[in-house]
Design a protein around this motif. Sequence first.
Motif, PDB file in Angstrom:
ATOM      1  N   VAL A 167       0.882  -1.163   0.000  1.00 33.97           N
ATOM      2  CA  VAL A 167       0.000   0.000   0.000  1.00 33.97           C
ATOM      3  C   VAL A 167       0.920   1.213   0.000  1.00 33.97           C
ATOM      4  CG1 VAL A 167      -1.830   1.226   1.214  1.00 33.97           C
ATOM      5  CG2 VAL A 167      -1.731  -1.285   1.301  1.00 33.97           C
ATOM      6  N   THR A 168       0.952   1.942  -1.112  1.00 29.51           N
ATOM      7  CA  THR A 168       1.888   3.052  -1.279  1.00 29.51           C
ATOM      8  C   THR A 168       1.126   4.354  -1.441  1.00 29.51           C
ATOM      9  OG1 THR A 168       3.370   1.534  -2.424  1.00 29.51           O
ATOM     10  CG2 THR A 168       3.836   3.879  -2.644  1.00 29.51           C
ATOM     11  N   GLN A 169       1.473   5.328  -0.603  1.00 32.71           N
ATOM     12  CA  GLN A 169       0.862   6.650  -0.723  1.00 32.71           C
ATOM     13  C   GLN A 169       1.638   7.405  -1.797  1.00 32.71           C
ATOM     14  OE1 GLN A 169       1.010   9.129   2.795  1.00 32.71           O
ATOM     15  NE2 GLN A 169      -0.680  10.381   2.098  1.00 32.71           N
ATOM     16  N   THR A 170       0.970   7.750  -2.894  1.00 34.18           N
ATOM     17  CA  THR A 170       1.651   8.410  -4.003  1.00 34.18           C
ATOM     18  C   THR A 170       1.585   9.928  -3.923  1.00 34.18           C
ATOM     19  OG1 THR A 170      -0.335   8.239  -5.364  1.00 34.18           O
ATOM     20  CG2 THR A 170       1.293   6.457  -5.551  1.00 34.18           C
ATOM     21  N   THR A 171       0.523  10.470  -3.336  1.00 31.67           N
ATOM     22  CA  THR A 171       0.420  11.917  -3.133  1.00 31.67           C
ATOM     23  C   THR A 171      -0.176  12.174  -1.762  1.00 31.67           C
ATOM     24  OG1 THR A 171      -1.817  12.075  -4.051  1.00 31.67           O
ATOM     25  CG2 THR A 171       0.028  12.391  -5.583  1.00 31.67           C
ATOM     26  N   THR A 172       0.114  13.345  -1.226  1.00 34.55           N
ATOM     27  CA  THR A 172      -0.474  13.752   0.042  1.00 34.55           C
ATOM     28  C   THR A 172      -1.458  14.871  -0.210  1.00 34.55           C
ATOM     29  OG1 THR A 172       1.302  15.328   0.424  1.00 34.55           O
ATOM     30  CG2 THR A 172       1.587  13.134   1.366  1.00 34.55           C
ATOM     31  N   PRO A 209       4.936  11.655   1.655  1.00 35.07           N
ATOM     32  CA  PRO A 209       4.116  10.442   1.688  1.00 35.07           C
ATOM     33  C   PRO A 209       4.645   9.463   2.733  1.00 35.07           C
ATOM     34  CG  PRO A 209       4.712  10.996  -0.569  1.00 35.07           C
ATOM     35  CD  PRO A 209       5.500  11.895   0.330  1.00 35.07           C
ATOM     36  N   LEU A 210       3.745   8.685   3.286  1.00 38.04           N
ATOM     37  CA  LEU A 210       4.126   7.672   4.269  1.00 38.04           C
ATOM     38  C   LEU A 210       4.893   6.544   3.590  1.00 38.04           C
ATOM     39  CD1 LEU A 210       0.719   7.429   6.173  1.00 38.04           C
ATOM     40  CD2 LEU A 210       2.766   8.675   6.876  1.00 38.04           C
ATOM     41  N   ALA A 211       5.674   5.813   4.383  1.00 40.57           N
ATOM     42  CA  ALA A 211       6.390   4.643   3.860  1.00 40.57           C
ATOM     43  C   ALA A 211       5.366   3.591   3.442  1.00 40.57           C
ATOM     44  CB  ALA A 211       7.323   4.085   4.920  1.00 40.57           C
ATOM     45  N   PRO A 212       5.666   2.803   2.409  1.00 45.37           N
ATOM     46  CA  PRO A 212       4.713   1.774   1.966  1.00 45.37           C
ATOM     47  C   PRO A 212       4.439   0.752   3.066  1.00 45.37           C
ATOM     48  CG  PRO A 212       6.438   2.105   0.339  1.00 45.37           C
ATOM     49  CD  PRO A 212       6.844   2.864   1.554  1.00 45.37           C
ATOM     50  N   TYR A 256      -3.558   6.643  -2.728  1.00 44.34           N
ATOM     51  CA  TYR A 256      -2.837   5.400  -2.450  1.00 44.34           C
ATOM     52  C   TYR A 256      -2.982   4.448  -3.632  1.00 44.34           C
ATOM     53  CZ  TYR A 256      -2.646   6.795   2.465  1.00 44.34           C
ATOM     54  OH  TYR A 256      -2.398   7.455   3.640  1.00 44.34           O
ATOM     55  N   VAL A 257      -1.894   3.743  -3.936  1.00 45.02           N
ATOM     56  CA  VAL A 257      -1.932   2.674  -4.925  1.00 45.02           C
ATOM     57  C   VAL A 257      -1.741   1.365  -4.181  1.00 45.02           C
ATOM     58  CG1 VAL A 257      -0.804   1.655  -6.930  1.00 45.02           C
ATOM     59  CG2 VAL A 257      -1.068   4.126  -6.782  1.00 45.02           C
ATOM     60  N   LEU A 258      -2.693   0.460  -4.337  1.00 46.81           N
ATOM     61  CA  LEU A 258      -2.630  -0.863  -3.711  1.00 46.81           C
ATOM     62  C   LEU A 258      -2.209  -1.850  -4.788  1.00 46.81           C
ATOM     63  CD1 LEU A 258      -4.871   0.943  -2.240  1.00 46.81           C
ATOM     64  CD2 LEU A 258      -5.541  -1.171  -1.174  1.00 46.81           C
ATOM     65  N   THR A 259      -1.152  -2.606  -4.537  1.00 51.52           N
ATOM     66  CA  THR A 259      -0.607  -3.543  -5.516  1.00 51.52           C
ATOM     67  C   THR A 259      -0.462  -4.911  -4.890  1.00 51.52           C
ATOM     68  OG1 THR A 259       0.669  -1.732  -6.485  1.00 51.52           O
ATOM     69  CG2 THR A 259       1.305  -3.962  -7.119  1.00 51.52           C
ATOM     70  N   ALA A 260      -0.933  -5.941  -5.578  1.00 50.81           N
ATOM     71  CA  ALA A 260      -0.805  -7.328  -5.111  1.00 50.81           C
ATOM     72  C   ALA A 260      -0.046  -8.116  -6.170  1.00 50.81           C
ATOM     73  CB  ALA A 260      -2.180  -7.938  -4.879  1.00 50.81           C
ATOM     74  N   VAL A 261       1.000  -8.849  -5.723  1.00 49.96           N
ATOM     75  CA  VAL A 261       1.826  -9.630  -6.633  1.00 49.96           C
ATOM     76  C   VAL A 261       1.909 -11.057  -6.124  1.00 49.96           C
ATOM     77  CG1 VAL A 261       4.109  -9.854  -7.698  1.00 49.96           C
ATOM     78  CG2 VAL A 261       3.197  -7.587  -7.194  1.00 49.96           C
ATOM     79  N   ALA A 292      -5.009  -1.239  -7.642  1.00 48.99           N
ATOM     80  CA  ALA A 292      -6.189  -0.400  -7.472  1.00 48.99           C
ATOM     81  C   ALA A 292      -5.741   0.913  -6.852  1.00 48.99           C
ATOM     82  CB  ALA A 292      -7.228  -1.085  -6.594  1.00 48.99           C
ATOM     83  N   THR A 293      -6.533   1.958  -7.029  1.00 45.13           N
ATOM     84  CA  THR A 293      -6.216   3.276  -6.486  1.00 45.13           C
ATOM     85  C   THR A 293      -7.339   3.711  -5.549  1.00 45.13           C
ATOM     86  OG1 THR A 293      -5.048   3.832  -8.519  1.00 45.13           O
ATOM     87  CG2 THR A 293      -5.676   5.663  -7.101  1.00 45.13           C
TER      88      THR A 293
END
Length: 196
Positions: A64-69, A91-94, A119-124, A134-135
Motif C-alpha cells: 500500500v503506497t501513498q503516491t500523493t499527500t 508520503p508515508l512509507a509503503p 494510495y496505490v494498492l498492488t498485489a503480486v 487499485a487506487t
Amino acid sequence: MRKTLSVLAIAGTIALAASAPAMADNYPAPAQQGTVSSATVGVGGYVTFSGTGFAPGETVNISVTQTTTAQGAAAPGSAGSVTMAVPGALPLAPLSLTAVANSAGAFSVTVQLNSAGTYVLTAVGATSGHTVTATVVVVAASTAGLSTTGGTPLANTGADSSLLLWGLVGAGALVTGTVSVAVVRRRAKSETVAAA
C-alpha cells in the motif's frame, strides 16, 4: 531493373520486420485492475482490496503506497484559534501485507488508511508474478462528503526508442531504394539516347 526493385523491397521489408521482436520484448504484461470496496474514503477509513487470477494457495504480497499527500492540510488547533495551512507532507512509507489466494485464485484484505492522499494498492503473486492494482483517494473529514472521479490512470503511450531507431532504419532503406531506382532509370535513359 526489376531485380533491383525486388531486392530493395525485400531489404526494406527485412529492416522493418526486424524491429517487431525487439519492441515486443520491452513491454511487460500490464497489471490487471483489482477491486476496492470504495474508491474514496475518509481519513482513518477502511477499504477492502481484492483480486483474482492467482494460483490456488499462492502467497500474495500486497503493498500500500501513498503516491500523493493532501495539499494544504490544516495544522492542529483549538476552537476559536487561527489554523495554519501546511503546504503538504511527505508520503508515508509503503505498508506491506500478505494474503493467501483461495481455491479459486482470489484474495481479499482489509486496509485502514490513516492519512489524506492518494494510495496505490498492488498485489503480486509470490510464484506466478501475477499483479493486480487499485487506487484509493483518502480525503480529510471536511471533504469526505465530496465525490471524486478516482479511476485508473491512463496507460503510457510514449514511443519506445527502439521503435524510433528501426523506423529511421526502414525510412533510410526506402529512401536509398528510391534513389537507386532513379539513378538506374537515368542511366538507362542516357544509354538509350546515346545509342540512338
